[in-house]
Design an enzyme around this catalytic site. Structure first.
Site, mmCIF file in Angstrom:
data_model
loop_
_atom_site.group_PDB
_atom_site.id
_atom_site.type_symbol
_atom_site.label_atom_id
_atom_site.label_comp_id
_atom_site.label_asym_id
_atom_site.label_seq_id
_atom_site.Cartn_x
_atom_site.Cartn_y
_atom_site.Cartn_z
ATOM 1 N N SER A 144 -7.977 -14.242 -10.544
ATOM 2 C CA SER A 144 -8.742 -15.194 -11.333
ATOM 3 C C SER A 144 -8.428 -16.597 -11.318
ATOM 4 O O SER A 144 -7.141 -16.953 -10.869
ATOM 5 C CB SER A 144 -8.911 -14.657 -12.551
ATOM 6 O OG SER A 144 -9.591 -15.618 -13.295
ATOM 7 N N TYR A 157 -4.968 -13.067 -20.359
ATOM 8 C CA TYR A 157 -5.829 -12.521 -19.306
ATOM 9 C C TYR A 157 -5.157 -13.647 -18.075
ATOM 10 O O TYR A 157 -4.669 -13.037 -17.025
ATOM 11 C CB TYR A 157 -7.189 -12.694 -19.327
ATOM 12 C CG TYR A 157 -7.934 -12.433 -18.197
ATOM 13 C CD1 TYR A 157 -8.241 -11.357 -17.501
ATOM 14 C CD2 TYR A 157 -8.618 -13.659 -17.472
ATOM 15 C CE1 TYR A 157 -8.910 -11.301 -16.496
ATOM 16 C CE2 TYR A 157 -9.149 -13.548 -16.410
ATOM 17 C CZ TYR A 157 -9.639 -12.309 -15.919
ATOM 18 O OH TYR A 157 -10.232 -12.189 -14.683
ATOM 19 N N LYS A 161 -3.229 -12.133 -14.708
ATOM 20 C CA LYS A 161 -3.527 -12.382 -13.405
ATOM 21 C C LYS A 161 -2.604 -13.377 -12.625
ATOM 22 O O LYS A 161 -2.420 -13.150 -11.242
ATOM 23 C CB LYS A 161 -5.041 -13.314 -13.283
ATOM 24 C CG LYS A 161 -6.157 -12.583 -13.765
ATOM 25 C CD LYS A 161 -6.517 -11.323 -12.877
ATOM 26 C CE LYS A 161 -7.570 -10.470 -13.241
ATOM 27 N NZ LYS A 161 -7.952 -9.376 -12.355
#
Length: 268
Positions: A144, A157, A161
């Site tokens: 991401s 998150y 990533k």
């Protein structure tokens, strides 16, 4: 252009919708055999049914699930050539976006890493011996832009990533000489179920901004992420890059990060 994927065997996680569904469809069109992993199937995935597609219903939060999926590829198609670690995003029961570091508890962090990083580690661990049996192959990790762009929004998150990005580089160094190529793709905002499902990101942002969900999807979300194209990415755009990286035509491409984000990332 022939990508030379005919009869190659791929595992795609998170394959029932969004990016994973687009990847599964694209690999099948290129002649590959695909084991599609997801918690459950969807009508869209069922429409792809045929002799070259096997669906495995697994929850990747289960530590045993990645090995089960790889074993199914060997049982159904005789081996493994391609691993696409696509499953990610909000773990089951968690809604994003968050807006502050303090919004995520220990349990939230644990679930986020379990789904977005540890499941990837386990899938790669299961896949590497099988790839080596075939003389090498391709691992594509869907990362991401948040893994490279620090932000208090969805900080857990982004950290998970970032771990994938580091892992990809490490694997490249160790297994590149043995014929396994490992690359990442870093999307920006992609028009997937994460955004569009009821109660998803579009609804959460719409409630906070006093806007309607269509305005969020079409205008507000790309503006918030400063995407220069002014629109969310289409999942097929990610799938096309996956197919290229899976192809032997990308034989010298490894350890790279392909950014498909509508201009979200601004750094060099």
């Amino acid at each position: 252009m022939d990508l030379k994927l005919s009869d190659r065997v791929a595992v795609v996680t998170g394959a029932s919708k969004g990016i994973g569904l687009a990847v599964t469809r694209t690999l099948l069109l290129e002649g590959a055999k695909v084991v599609a992993a997801s918690r459950k199937s969807t009508m869209e995935l069922d429409e792809l049914a045929g002799e070259n597609l096997v669906h495995v219903a697994v929850d990747l939060m289960n530590p045993e699930a990645p090995e089960q999926v790889v074993a199914q590829a060997v049982e159904s198609f005789g081996g493994l050539d391609i691993l696409v670690n696509n499953a990610g995003g909000p773990p089951p029961g968690i809604a994003l976006p968050r807006t502050s570091f303090l919004d995520a508890s220990d349990a939230d962090w644990h679930a986020m890493f379990e789904f977005n990083l540890f499941a990837v580690v386990r899938a790669i661990r299961a896949a590497i011996p099988r790839l080596l049996e075939r003389g090498g192959g391709s691992i594509i990790n869907i990362s991401s832009g948040n893994g490279r762009q620090p932000s208090p929004i969805n900080v857990d998150y982004g950290a998970a990533k970032a771990g994938i990005n580091n892992l990809t580089k490490v694997l490249t160094e160790e297994y590149g000489p043995q014929g396994i190529r490992v690359n990442t793709i870093s999307p920006g905002g992609v028009r997937t179920a994460w955004w569009t499902e009821e109660g998803g990101a579009a609804d959460i942002i719409a409630a906070r901004a006093g806007a309607d969900r269509d305005a969020v999807l079409d205008t507000l979300a790309p503006q918030m992420m400063n995407m220069v194209t002014g629109k969310l990415v289409d999942p097929q755009e990610i799938a096309d890059v996956v197919a290229l990286l899976a192809s032997p035509r990308s034989a010298s491409t490894t350890g790279a990060d392909f950014v498909v984000d509508g201009g979200f990332l601004k750094s060099l």
